[in-house]
Design a protein around this motif. Sequence first.
Motif, PDB file in Angstrom:
ATOM      1  N   ALA A  13     -12.699  65.012  34.967  1.00 16.06           N
ATOM      2  CA  ALA A  13     -13.052  63.660  34.518  1.00 16.06           C
ATOM      3  C   ALA A  13     -11.905  62.682  34.783  1.00 16.06           C
ATOM      4  N   GLU A  14     -10.676  63.111  34.518  1.00 13.54           N
ATOM      5  CA  GLU A  14      -9.498  62.263  34.762  1.00 13.54           C
ATOM      6  C   GLU A  14      -9.362  61.939  36.249  1.00 13.54           C
ATOM      7  N   VAL A  15      -9.532  62.949  37.090  1.00 12.96           N
ATOM      8  CA  VAL A  15      -9.382  62.761  38.537  1.00 12.96           C
ATOM      9  C   VAL A  15     -10.495  61.864  39.079  1.00 12.96           C
ATOM     10  N   LEU A  16     -11.736  62.102  38.658  1.00 11.85           N
ATOM     11  CA  LEU A  16     -12.854  61.300  39.165  1.00 11.85           C
ATOM     12  C   LEU A  16     -12.746  59.835  38.743  1.00 11.85           C
ATOM     13  N   ALA A  17     -12.059  59.577  37.626  1.00 14.77           N
ATOM     14  CA  ALA A  17     -11.879  58.195  37.162  1.00 14.77           C
ATOM     15  C   ALA A  17     -11.144  57.358  38.215  1.00 14.77           C
ATOM     16  N   TYR A  18     -10.214  57.970  38.964  1.00 13.77           N
ATOM     17  CA  TYR A  18      -9.564  57.222  40.051  1.00 13.77           C
ATOM     18  C   TYR A  18     -10.129  57.568  41.423  1.00 13.77           C
ATOM     19  N   ALA A  19     -10.616  58.785  41.602  1.00  8.50           N
ATOM     20  CA  ALA A  19     -11.100  59.196  42.929  1.00  8.50           C
ATOM     21  C   ALA A  19     -12.409  58.508  43.314  1.00  8.50           C
ATOM     22  N   ASP A  20     -13.316  58.338  42.367  1.00  7.98           N
ATOM     23  CA  ASP A  20     -14.610  57.714  42.684  1.00  7.98           C
ATOM     24  C   ASP A  20     -14.460  56.300  43.245  1.00  7.98           C
ATOM     25  N   PRO A  21     -13.692  55.404  42.573  1.00  7.79           N
ATOM     26  CA  PRO A  21     -13.539  54.056  43.145  1.00  7.79           C
ATOM     27  C   PRO A  21     -12.819  54.063  44.497  1.00  7.79           C
ATOM     28  N   ILE A  22     -11.873  54.972  44.688  1.00  8.24           N
ATOM     29  CA  ILE A  22     -11.171  55.075  45.974  1.00  8.24           C
ATOM     30  C   ILE A  22     -12.154  55.513  47.062  1.00  8.24           C
ATOM     31  N   ALA A  23     -12.992  56.507  46.741  1.00  9.48           N
ATOM     32  CA  ALA A  23     -14.001  56.977  47.708  1.00  9.48           C
ATOM     33  C   ALA A  23     -14.995  55.860  48.032  1.00  9.48           C
ATOM     34  N   GLY A  81      -1.324  74.141  44.746  1.00 10.81           N
ATOM     35  CA  GLY A  81       0.079  73.721  44.740  1.00 10.81           C
ATOM     36  C   GLY A  81       0.239  72.345  44.139  1.00 10.81           C
ATOM     37  N   GLU A  82       0.841  71.426  44.914  1.00  9.03           N
ATOM     38  CA  GLU A  82       1.092  70.085  44.381  1.00  9.03           C
ATOM     39  C   GLU A  82      -0.030  69.096  44.688  1.00  9.03           C
ATOM     40  N   TYR A  83      -1.145  69.585  45.219  1.00 12.42           N
ATOM     41  CA  TYR A  83      -2.244  68.692  45.594  1.00 12.42           C
ATOM     42  C   TYR A  83      -3.495  68.948  44.780  1.00 12.42           C
ATOM     43  N   ILE A  84      -4.277  67.885  44.643  1.00 15.42           N
ATOM     44  CA  ILE A  84      -5.571  67.975  43.979  1.00 15.42           C
ATOM     45  C   ILE A  84      -6.591  67.378  44.938  1.00 15.42           C
ATOM     46  N   ALA A  85      -7.722  68.029  45.101  1.00 15.95           N
ATOM     47  CA  ALA A  85      -8.719  67.587  46.079  1.00 15.95           C
ATOM     48  C   ALA A  85     -10.061  67.364  45.408  1.00 15.95           C
ATOM     49  N   VAL A  86     -10.772  66.363  45.888  1.00 21.45           N
ATOM     50  CA  VAL A  86     -12.144  66.113  45.442  1.00 21.45           C
ATOM     51  C   VAL A  86     -13.020  66.243  46.673  1.00 21.45           C
ATOM     52  N   THR A  87     -14.008  67.122  46.591  1.00 21.06           N
ATOM     53  CA  THR A  87     -14.943  67.301  47.704  1.00 21.06           C
ATOM     54  C   THR A  87     -16.335  66.909  47.224  1.00 21.06           C
ATOM     55  N   TYR A  88     -16.914  65.934  47.897  1.00 26.70           N
ATOM     56  CA  TYR A  88     -18.268  65.459  47.584  1.00 26.70           C
ATOM     57  C   TYR A  88     -19.227  65.964  48.650  1.00 26.70           C
ATOM     58  N   ARG A 105      -1.911  63.728  45.658  1.00 23.65           N
ATOM     59  CA  ARG A 105      -0.758  64.503  45.202  1.00 23.65           C
ATOM     60  C   ARG A 105      -0.719  64.446  43.674  1.00 23.65           C
ATOM     61  N   LYS A 106      -0.556  65.604  43.048  1.00 26.27           N
ATOM     62  CA  LYS A 106      -0.463  65.647  41.582  1.00 26.27           C
ATOM     63  C   LYS A 106       0.716  64.816  41.107  1.00 26.27           C
ATOM     64  N   GLY A 107       0.521  64.106  40.005  1.00 22.67           N
ATOM     65  CA  GLY A 107       1.609  63.335  39.417  1.00 22.67           C
ATOM     66  C   GLY A 107       1.884  62.010  40.102  1.00 22.67           C
ATOM     67  N   ASP A 108       1.136  61.680  41.163  1.00 24.03           N
ATOM     68  CA  ASP A 108       1.317  60.397  41.839  1.00 24.03           C
ATOM     69  C   ASP A 108       0.488  59.357  41.090  1.00 24.03           C
ATOM     70  N   GLU A 109       1.166  58.557  40.278  1.00 24.06           N
ATOM     71  CA  GLU A 109       0.473  57.566  39.443  1.00 24.06           C
ATOM     72  C   GLU A 109      -0.233  56.490  40.266  1.00 24.06           C
ATOM     73  N   SER A 110       0.196  56.287  41.515  1.00 23.19           N
ATOM     74  CA  SER A 110      -0.440  55.274  42.364  1.00 23.19           C
ATOM     75  C   SER A 110      -1.734  55.801  42.987  1.00 23.19           C
ATOM     76  N   HIS A 111      -1.983  57.106  42.839  1.00 26.78           N
ATOM     77  CA  HIS A 111      -3.207  57.748  43.355  1.00 26.78           C
ATOM     78  C   HIS A 111      -3.440  57.448  44.830  1.00 26.78           C
ATOM     79  N   ARG A 112      -2.419  57.648  45.635  1.00 25.74           N
ATOM     80  CA  ARG A 112      -2.530  57.458  47.077  1.00 25.74           C
ATOM     81  C   ARG A 112      -3.225  58.660  47.699  1.00 25.74           C
ATOM     82  N   LEU A 113      -3.924  58.417  48.788  1.00 27.50           N
ATOM     83  CA  LEU A 113      -4.599  59.496  49.519  1.00 27.50           C
ATOM     84  C   LEU A 113      -3.615  60.180  50.456  1.00 27.50           C
ATOM     85  N   TYR A 114      -3.582  61.508  50.421  1.00 28.08           N
ATOM     86  CA  TYR A 114      -2.706  62.286  51.306  1.00 28.08           C
ATOM     87  C   TYR A 114      -3.495  63.064  52.350  1.00 28.08           C
ATOM     88  N   GLY A 115      -4.795  63.130  52.168  1.00 27.10           N
ATOM     89  CA  GLY A 115      -5.626  63.837  53.131  1.00 27.10           C
ATOM     90  C   GLY A 115      -7.061  63.371  53.026  1.00 27.10           C
TER      91      GLY A 115
END
Length: 125
Positions: A13-23, A81-88, A105-115
């Motif tokens: 839920a925490e991850v989707l709160a930022y990942a959904d608008p980015i997607a 590892g240090e990454y978190i991924a969302v697959t839709y 990247r985990k812990g990246d408060e700016s929620h930048r995309l790395y992949g």
Amino acid sequence: MSQETVVSEEVKAEVLAYADPIADNLMQGFNEGNYTIYSRDFSAEMRQGLDEAAFEQNREHVTSRIGLYESRRDPVVTETGEYIAVTYKGEFEQEDGVALRFVFRKGDESHRLYGLWFNSPKLRS
């Protein structure tokens, strides 16, 4: 290589709160052919690896095989590892069930995309 594991519902839920608008934003930029919108949430590394010329080439590859993006559903959030991924599962004009994978990247408060990956049978053909 560390094992990829599915996260708890709370973390999801925490991850989707930022990942959904980015997607949403990224796929809007994709459909419009607008690199500025598409790349807004890229990390510096992503911006280097996927510049505007590469974006146009990738977009042409995707749209010529499966058309424009329509919607997405069923997000699965995993960590390695240090990454978190969302697959839709993405729906495009000519193919449904396209894997859309967004890596942060985990812990990246700016929620930048790395992949970022789009994957489907038609795209691999």
